[in-house]
Design a protein around this motif. Structure first.
Motif, mmCIF file in Angstrom:
data_model
loop_
_atom_site.group_PDB
_atom_site.id
_atom_site.type_symbol
_atom_site.label_atom_id
_atom_site.label_comp_id
_atom_site.label_asym_id
_atom_site.label_seq_id
_atom_site.Cartn_x
_atom_site.Cartn_y
_atom_site.Cartn_z
ATOM 1 N N SER A 1 45.903 35.312 55.845
ATOM 2 C CA SER A 1 46.327 34.819 54.532
ATOM 3 C C SER A 1 45.651 35.547 53.371
ATOM 4 O O SER A 1 46.091 35.418 52.222
ATOM 5 N N LEU A 2 44.588 36.306 53.642
ATOM 6 C CA LEU A 2 43.803 36.928 52.571
ATOM 7 C C LEU A 2 43.701 38.437 52.669
ATOM 8 O O LEU A 2 43.506 39.119 51.661
ATOM 9 N N GLY A 3 43.786 38.964 53.877
ATOM 10 C CA GLY A 3 43.447 40.372 54.091
ATOM 11 C C GLY A 3 41.990 40.473 54.504
ATOM 12 O O GLY A 3 41.433 39.560 55.118
ATOM 13 N N TRP A 4 41.358 41.566 54.134
ATOM 14 C CA TRP A 4 39.966 41.781 54.532
ATOM 15 C C TRP A 4 39.018 40.923 53.706
ATOM 16 O O TRP A 4 39.177 40.793 52.492
ATOM 17 N N VAL A 5 38.025 40.352 54.387
ATOM 18 C CA VAL A 5 36.979 39.551 53.753
ATOM 19 C C VAL A 5 35.635 40.190 54.077
ATOM 20 O O VAL A 5 35.294 40.372 55.250
ATOM 21 N N ASN A 6 34.882 40.570 53.051
ATOM 22 C CA ASN A 6 33.566 41.169 53.264
ATOM 23 C C ASN A 6 32.571 40.051 53.585
ATOM 24 O O ASN A 6 32.441 39.093 52.824
ATOM 25 N N ILE A 7 31.859 40.167 54.713
ATOM 26 C CA ILE A 7 30.896 39.132 55.088
ATOM 27 C C ILE A 7 29.451 39.644 55.043
ATOM 28 O O ILE A 7 28.532 38.944 55.509
ATOM 29 N N ASP A 8 29.236 40.812 54.489
ATOM 30 C CA ASP A 8 27.887 41.367 54.357
ATOM 31 C C ASP A 8 27.132 40.558 53.304
ATOM 32 O O ASP A 8 27.449 40.621 52.109
ATOM 33 N N SER A 9 26.132 39.794 53.708
ATOM 34 C CA SER A 9 25.444 38.902 52.775
ATOM 35 C C SER A 9 24.627 39.658 51.729
ATOM 36 O O SER A 9 24.221 39.065 50.724
ATOM 37 N N GLN A 10 24.384 40.956 51.929
ATOM 38 C CA GLN A 10 23.669 41.749 50.939
ATOM 39 C C GLN A 10 24.610 42.323 49.876
ATOM 40 O O GLN A 10 24.164 42.719 48.796
ATOM 41 N N ALA A 11 25.893 42.365 50.182
ATOM 42 C CA ALA A 11 26.853 43.011 49.285
ATOM 43 C C ALA A 11 26.999 42.312 47.930
ATOM 44 O O ALA A 11 27.071 42.992 46.902
ATOM 45 N N PRO A 12 27.075 40.970 47.847
ATOM 46 C CA PRO A 12 27.240 40.334 46.529
ATOM 47 C C PRO A 12 26.166 40.727 45.525
ATOM 48 O O PRO A 12 26.463 41.003 44.354
ATOM 49 N N ASN A 13 24.901 40.770 45.942
ATOM 50 C CA ASN A 13 23.839 41.164 45.018
ATOM 51 C C ASN A 13 23.970 42.617 44.588
ATOM 52 O O ASN A 13 23.712 42.960 43.428
ATOM 53 N N ARG A 14 24.386 43.458 45.504
ATOM 54 C CA ARG A 14 24.514 44.883 45.165
ATOM 55 C C ARG A 14 25.613 45.117 44.139
ATOM 56 O O ARG A 14 25.415 45.817 43.148
ATOM 57 N N VAL A 15 26.789 44.514 44.352
ATOM 58 C CA VAL A 15 27.872 44.736 43.392
ATOM 59 C C VAL A 15 27.596 44.014 42.080
ATOM 60 O O VAL A 15 27.979 44.485 41.007
ATOM 61 N N MET A 16 26.896 42.871 42.147
ATOM 62 C CA MET A 16 26.544 42.156 40.922
ATOM 63 C C MET A 16 25.568 42.975 40.095
ATOM 64 O O MET A 16 25.689 43.053 38.859
ATOM 65 N N GLY A 17 24.596 43.610 40.744
ATOM 66 C CA GLY A 17 23.650 44.450 40.026
ATOM 67 C C GLY A 17 24.333 45.606 39.336
ATOM 68 O O GLY A 17 24.024 45.918 38.173
ATOM 69 N N GLU A 18 25.281 46.236 40.021
ATOM 70 C CA GLU A 18 26.032 47.345 39.418
ATOM 71 C C GLU A 18 26.854 46.859 38.232
ATOM 72 O O GLU A 18 26.980 47.540 37.221
ATOM 73 N N TRP A 19 27.427 45.680 38.351
ATOM 74 C CA TRP A 19 28.253 45.120 37.279
ATOM 75 C C TRP A 19 27.390 44.783 36.066
ATOM 76 O O TRP A 19 27.770 45.055 34.925
ATOM 77 N N LEU A 20 26.222 44.201 36.292
ATOM 78 C CA LEU A 20 25.361 43.763 35.187
ATOM 79 C C LEU A 20 24.908 44.925 34.308
ATOM 80 O O LEU A 20 24.826 44.782 33.077
ATOM 81 N N VAL A 21 24.605 46.063 34.904
ATOM 82 C CA VAL A 21 24.084 47.175 34.098
ATOM 83 C C VAL A 21 25.146 47.745 33.165
ATOM 84 O O VAL A 21 24.817 48.507 32.255
ATOM 85 N N ARG A 22 26.398 47.352 33.356
ATOM 86 C CA ARG A 22 27.472 47.823 32.482
ATOM 87 C C ARG A 22 27.902 46.772 31.457
ATOM 88 O O ARG A 22 28.917 46.927 30.793
ATOM 89 N N GLN A 23 27.123 45.680 31.327
ATOM 90 C CA GLN A 23 27.523 44.575 30.447
ATOM 91 C C GLN A 23 26.728 44.490 29.149
ATOM 92 O O GLN A 23 26.789 43.473 28.452
ATOM 93 N N GLY A 24 25.966 45.507 28.820
ATOM 94 C CA GLY A 24 25.284 45.537 27.529
ATOM 95 C C GLY A 24 23.933 44.852 27.486
ATOM 96 O O GLY A 24 23.377 44.680 26.403
ATOM 97 N N TYR A 25 23.401 44.458 28.634
ATOM 98 C CA TYR A 25 22.057 43.899 28.642
ATOM 99 C C TYR A 25 21.045 45.018 28.371
ATOM 100 O O TYR A 25 21.202 46.143 28.855
ATOM 101 N N THR A 26 20.011 44.687 27.641
ATOM 102 C CA THR A 26 18.996 45.707 27.329
ATOM 103 C C THR A 26 17.977 45.843 28.447
ATOM 104 O O THR A 26 17.232 46.829 28.499
ATOM 105 N N TYR A 27 17.941 44.856 29.335
ATOM 106 C CA TYR A 27 16.988 44.894 30.439
ATOM 107 C C TYR A 27 17.552 44.086 31.593
ATOM 108 O O TYR A 27 18.031 42.966 31.396
ATOM 109 N N VAL A 28 17.511 44.658 32.791
ATOM 110 C CA VAL A 28 17.968 43.960 33.988
ATOM 111 C C VAL A 28 16.926 44.172 35.084
ATOM 112 O O VAL A 28 16.606 45.312 35.426
ATOM 113 N N LYS A 29 16.400 43.076 35.619
ATOM 114 C CA LYS A 29 15.404 43.168 36.682
ATOM 115 C C LYS A 29 15.840 42.316 37.865
ATOM 116 O O LYS A 29 16.022 41.109 37.724
#
Length: 234
Positions: free
Chosen positions: A79-107
């Motif tokens: 019903s969905l297609g492929w589902v990523n189940i790598d539990s480390q992946a959400p933090n990795r893609v979120m970190g990449e997304w955050l650095v492009r959102q205009g924050y002056t500092y991301v840790k």
């Protein structure tokens, strides 16, 4: 690896048929006619995804000293297609997304109280604490979290509520690594305490973000942010 556009990509992908879960960290998968023991990159139950005969995608490790040659990273749901189940992946893609959102500092991995919160950000004088939760459980087009009781998730939500009461911004970001799902609800049947903690945090001013993703068997990227405010999706 992640490219310059925030797309997470796995290399050396192979396909298999899921056979059985050995424990939280390992499973048996049929690959090219051989039953292989593989590493499962998700300690959650994932019962609706990992069942005998399910199509799965795995990444071949380049570490010759590992006990298992493969990491199970994605499962196919009709019903969905492929589902990523790598539990480390959400933090990795979120970190990449955050650095492009205009924050002056991301840790990442910011120590706050008795916890490590996934991300601390600054924008001008404003301070933000953000906790990432990956959602792989889908029922009738909606996501549910968690798929197993989680003391850690409850603790983090309460820490974010404390941060808001102290004058900072608190955010719970549900990364949704499956197509067609844009909302995540607390799984009250599995962990009612988490649902109650999330409701209390939202009433106190903690923001809830839904982060739908573009996903294939070997790629993952955040497509957009959807904010939930006062109990409603904006």
């Amino acid at each position: 690896m992640t490219d310059g556009y925030g797309n997470m990509r796995y290399e050396q992908i192979v396909y298999g048929k899921f056979e059985e879960r050995c424990n939280r960290f390992a499973a048996h998968v049929w690959i090219d006619g051989r039953l292989e023991t593989v590493h499962v990159k998700n300690t959650g139950r994932c019962r609706e995804l990992l069942f005998p005969g399910a199509d799965v995608a795995l990444e071949l490790s380049d570490n010759v000293n590992r006990k298992t040659k493969y990491d199970l990273i994605s499962a196919y749901k009709k019903s969905l297609g492929w589902v990523n189940i790598d539990s480390q992946a959400p933090n990795r893609v979120m970190g990449e997304w955050l650095v492009r959102q205009g924050y002056t500092y991301v840790k990442p991995e910011y120590k706050y109280g008795a916890s490590r919160i996934d991300f601390y950000m600054e924008k001008g004088k404003e301070k933000y604490l953000l906790e990432v939760k990956g959602c792989t459980l889908e029922v009738e087009g909606k996501g549910f979290f968690p798929d197993a009781p989680s003391d850690r998730a409850r603790k983090h939500v309460r820490e974010l509520q404390k941060a808001v009461l102290e004058g900072d911004h608190g955010i719970v970001a549900f990364v949704i690594p499956m197509a067609g799902v844009t909302e995540v609800l607390p799984n009250m049947a599995t962990d009612s305490e988490f649902g109650e903690a999330l409701e209390a945090a939202e009433r106190a001013g903690v923001e809830i973000w839904y982060m739908p993703c573009n996903v294939t068997e070997n790629t993952l990227s955040i497509s957009r942010k959807i904010e939930r405010k006062n109990g409603f999706v904006q």
